[in-house]
Write an enzyme that holds these catalytic residues in place. Structure first.
Site, PDB file in Angstrom:
ATOM      1  N   ASN A   9       6.460   1.670  -1.444  1.00 30.89           N
ATOM      2  CA  ASN A   9       6.360   0.329  -0.872  1.00 30.89           C
ATOM      3  C   ASN A   9       4.890   0.113  -0.500  1.00 30.89           C
ATOM      4  O   ASN A   9       4.429   0.611   0.522  1.00 30.89           O
ATOM      5  CB  ASN A   9       7.263   0.242   0.373  1.00 30.89           C
ATOM      6  CG  ASN A   9       7.116  -1.075   1.099  1.00 30.89           C
ATOM      7  OD1 ASN A   9       6.494  -2.024   0.584  1.00 30.89           O
ATOM      8  ND2 ASN A   9       7.676  -1.163   2.301  1.00 30.89           N
ATOM      9  N   TRP A  10       4.201  -0.621  -1.352  1.00 27.68           N
ATOM     10  CA  TRP A  10       2.757  -0.801  -1.128  1.00 27.68           C
ATOM     11  C   TRP A  10       2.448  -1.821  -0.031  1.00 27.68           C
ATOM     12  O   TRP A  10       1.296  -1.975   0.366  1.00 27.68           O
ATOM     13  CB  TRP A  10       2.080  -1.261  -2.432  1.00 27.68           C
ATOM     14  CG  TRP A  10       1.896  -0.170  -3.440  1.00 27.68           C
ATOM     15  CD1 TRP A  10       2.267   1.142  -3.333  1.00 27.68           C
ATOM     16  CD2 TRP A  10       1.263  -0.303  -4.731  1.00 27.68           C
ATOM     17  NE1 TRP A  10       1.912   1.824  -4.468  1.00 27.68           N
ATOM     18  CE2 TRP A  10       1.297   0.971  -5.339  1.00 27.68           C
ATOM     19  CE3 TRP A  10       0.690  -1.368  -5.422  1.00 27.68           C
ATOM     20  CZ2 TRP A  10       0.768   1.201  -6.611  1.00 27.68           C
ATOM     21  CZ3 TRP A  10       0.168  -1.142  -6.685  1.00 27.68           C
ATOM     22  CH2 TRP A  10       0.209   0.134  -7.275  1.00 27.68           C
ATOM     23  N   LYS A  11       3.467  -2.557   0.393  1.00 33.35           N
ATOM     24  CA  LYS A  11       3.256  -3.613   1.406  1.00 33.35           C
ATOM     25  C   LYS A  11       2.133  -4.556   0.941  1.00 33.35           C
ATOM     26  O   LYS A  11       2.007  -4.793  -0.255  1.00 33.35           O
ATOM     27  CB  LYS A  11       2.992  -2.978   2.773  1.00 33.35           C
ATOM     28  CG  LYS A  11       4.087  -1.965   3.129  1.00 33.35           C
ATOM     29  CD  LYS A  11       4.054  -1.475   4.535  1.00 33.35           C
ATOM     30  CE  LYS A  11       5.192  -0.479   4.745  1.00 33.35           C
ATOM     31  NZ  LYS A  11       5.270   0.015   6.103  1.00 33.35           N
ATOM     32  N   HIS A 105      13.475  -5.145   5.157  1.00 35.84           N
ATOM     33  CA  HIS A 105      12.543  -4.182   5.745  1.00 35.84           C
ATOM     34  C   HIS A 105      12.291  -4.569   7.203  1.00 35.84           C
ATOM     35  O   HIS A 105      12.279  -5.764   7.528  1.00 35.84           O
ATOM     36  CB  HIS A 105      11.232  -4.180   4.954  1.00 35.84           C
ATOM     37  CG  HIS A 105      10.314  -3.077   5.374  1.00 35.84           C
ATOM     38  ND1 HIS A 105       9.537  -3.161   6.498  1.00 35.84           N
ATOM     39  CD2 HIS A 105      10.073  -1.858   4.831  1.00 35.84           C
ATOM     40  CE1 HIS A 105       8.850  -2.031   6.631  1.00 35.84           C
ATOM     41  NE2 HIS A 105       9.156  -1.223   5.631  1.00 35.84           N
ATOM     42  N   GLU A 107       9.716  -4.771   8.893  1.00 37.65           N
ATOM     43  CA  GLU A 107       8.589  -5.702   9.079  1.00 37.65           C
ATOM     44  C   GLU A 107       9.022  -7.138   8.783  1.00 37.65           C
ATOM     45  O   GLU A 107       8.492  -8.089   9.357  1.00 37.65           O
ATOM     46  CB  GLU A 107       7.409  -5.261   8.190  1.00 37.65           C
ATOM     47  CG  GLU A 107       6.727  -4.033   8.777  1.00 37.65           C
ATOM     48  CD  GLU A 107       6.036  -3.132   7.771  1.00 37.65           C
ATOM     49  OE1 GLU A 107       5.774  -3.565   6.635  1.00 37.65           O
ATOM     50  OE2 GLU A 107       5.759  -1.968   8.126  1.00 37.65           O
ATOM     51  N   GLU A 177      15.451   3.585   7.737  1.00 37.82           N
ATOM     52  CA  GLU A 177      14.066   3.618   8.203  1.00 37.82           C
ATOM     53  C   GLU A 177      14.023   3.341   9.699  1.00 37.82           C
ATOM     54  O   GLU A 177      14.002   2.167  10.112  1.00 37.82           O
ATOM     55  CB  GLU A 177      13.249   2.553   7.475  1.00 37.82           C
ATOM     56  CG  GLU A 177      13.144   2.771   5.989  1.00 37.82           C
ATOM     57  CD  GLU A 177      11.852   2.167   5.444  1.00 37.82           C
ATOM     58  OE1 GLU A 177      11.069   2.921   4.869  1.00 37.82           O
ATOM     59  OE2 GLU A 177      11.625   0.963   5.628  1.00 37.82           O
ATOM     60  N   GLY A 183       5.014   3.852   9.722  1.00 36.44           N
ATOM     61  CA  GLY A 183       3.572   3.701   9.868  1.00 36.44           C
ATOM     62  C   GLY A 183       3.001   4.332  11.137  1.00 36.44           C
ATOM     63  O   GLY A 183       1.865   4.041  11.512  1.00 36.44           O
ATOM     64  N   SER A 223       6.968   7.312   7.721  1.00 41.58           N
ATOM     65  CA  SER A 223       5.956   8.370   7.810  1.00 41.58           C
ATOM     66  C   SER A 223       6.262   9.571   6.914  1.00 41.58           C
ATOM     67  O   SER A 223       6.036  10.720   7.303  1.00 41.58           O
ATOM     68  CB  SER A 223       5.762   8.804   9.267  1.00 41.58           C
ATOM     69  OG  SER A 223       5.246   7.712  10.026  1.00 41.58           O
ATOM     70  N   GLY A 244       5.707   4.378   2.408  1.00 38.79           N
ATOM     71  CA  GLY A 244       4.696   3.336   2.623  1.00 38.79           C
ATOM     72  C   GLY A 244       3.301   3.904   2.446  1.00 38.79           C
ATOM     73  O   GLY A 244       2.793   4.075   1.346  1.00 38.79           O
ATOM     74  N   GLY A 245       2.658   4.231   3.570  1.00 42.47           N
ATOM     75  CA  GLY A 245       1.260   4.667   3.586  1.00 42.47           C
ATOM     76  C   GLY A 245       0.901   5.689   2.517  1.00 42.47           C
ATOM     77  O   GLY A 245      -0.089   5.513   1.791  1.00 42.47           O
TER      78      GLY A 245
HETATM   79  P1  PGA Z   1       5.361   4.436   6.085  1.00 48.94           P
HETATM   80  O1  PGA Z   1       6.197   3.128   5.683  1.00 48.94           O
HETATM   81  O2  PGA Z   1       5.664   5.491   5.055  1.00 48.94           O
HETATM   82  O3  PGA Z   1       3.914   4.003   6.063  1.00 48.94           O
HETATM   83  O4  PGA Z   1       5.818   4.849   7.431  1.00 48.94           O
HETATM   84  C1  PGA Z   1       7.505   3.222   5.224  1.00 48.94           C
HETATM   85  C2  PGA Z   1       8.086   1.856   5.002  1.00 48.94           C
HETATM   86  O5  PGA Z   1       7.773   0.941   5.775  1.00 48.94           O
HETATM   87  O6  PGA Z   1       8.853   1.636   4.056  1.00 48.94           O
END
Ligand code: PGA
Length: 271
Positions: A9-11, A105, A107, A177, A183, A223, A244-245
């Site tokens: 997930n590159w956001k 998600h 977010e 999640e 994050g 994470s 994500g990250g």
């Molecule tokens: P993260 O994000 O790996 O940076 O914690 C995961 C996500 O939001 O899907």
């Protein structure tokens, strides 16, 4: 047999040029290890999905053609088209080469007010428009500390399943999640993630029946790193990760895939 699934997930990261540089490096790093070899059937290998921001989706999908690596979107609207400024539809994602879509998600839930009802409509729309939904669920830190994790996650899973048929439910992916782990560099304990994965499967069984709880794929996200992914993948009820990250760096994401392959020995024995 549930095929492992690893989703990047590159956001809101990477322009088209940056995305294409990444894909070139990623393919060079990992393709040899995840492509189908000899007589080993494709279904025994993990599915890898990259979800770039919408403007890069068509370019990323084209660059992945023939690799077996899939692409997806991070969100869609529930309508097919119309006066919805700033939105994209499932049909558009499909036409740009996408196979999956991440929905609900945290977010989106917290920043854009996406309720369980909205996630239900988007899940329905994704299926209608030929995409496979990855529905995200998870509790906040306050909810975990108050002991309401199960209640929250059950409600969100019910929401995700509200408008789908039993046959369709089995094709869903549900990503656990925990909001406090996203994050933050503070991942869940694998045993806690497993406990919630089993709860998710139990809720699916209760709503859908027919043993569906053991058919849906459940991912862990929050994470995830090359160092900690093995602990999650050693848990039988967790089928993969939503990253994500660490998915922004092709070498780190490749290491996560490599660790997943190491911990899911079923891949090698199944034929
Ligand atoms: P993260 O994000 O790996 O940076 O914690 C995961 C996500 O939001 O899907």
């Amino acid at each position: 047999m549930r095929r492992p699934l690893i989703v990047a997930n590159w956001k809101m990261n990477k322009t088209i040029d940056e995305a294409l540089l990444y894909i070139g490096a990623f393919i060079a790093e990992i393709l040899e290890e995840i492509s189908v070899k000899g007589s080993v059937p494709a279904r025994t290998w993990p599915e890898v999905v990259i979800a770039p921001p919408a403007p890069a989706l068509a370019a990323v999908s084209a660059a992945l053609t023939g690799t077996g690596i899939l692409s997806g979107a991070q969100n869609i609207h529930w309508e097919r088209k119309g006066a919805f400024t700033g939105e994209i539809s499932g049909e558009m994602v499909k036409a740009a080469g996408g196979t999956y879509v991440i929905l609900g998600h945290s977010e989106r839930r917290t920043g854009w007010g996406e309720s369980d009802e909205i996630v239900a409509k988007k899940t329905r729309a994704a299926l209608d428009q030929g995409l496979l939904p990855i529905v995200c669920v998870g509790e906040t830190l306050d909810e975990r500390e108050a002991g309401t994790t199960q209640e929250k996650v059950s409600r969100q899973v019910r929401g995700g399943l509200a408008l789908v048929s039993p046959e369709e439910a089995e094709r869903l992916v549900i990503a656990y999640e925990p909001v406090w782990a996203i994050g933050t560099g503070r991942e869940a304990q694998p045993k806690d993630a497993e406990e919630v994965s089993l709860l998710i499967r139990a809720v699916v069984d209760e709503i859908v029946g027919r043993g569906s709880g053991s058919k849906v794929r459940v991912l862990y996200g929050g994470s995830v790193t090359p160092e900690n992914v093995g602990g999650f993948m050693a848990r039988p009820s967790i089928d993969g990760t939503l990253v994500g990250g660490k998915s922004l760096d092709p070498a780190a994401f490749s290491s996560i895939i490599r660790e997943t392959l190491r911990k899911k020995p079923l891949l090698k024995t199944e034929d």
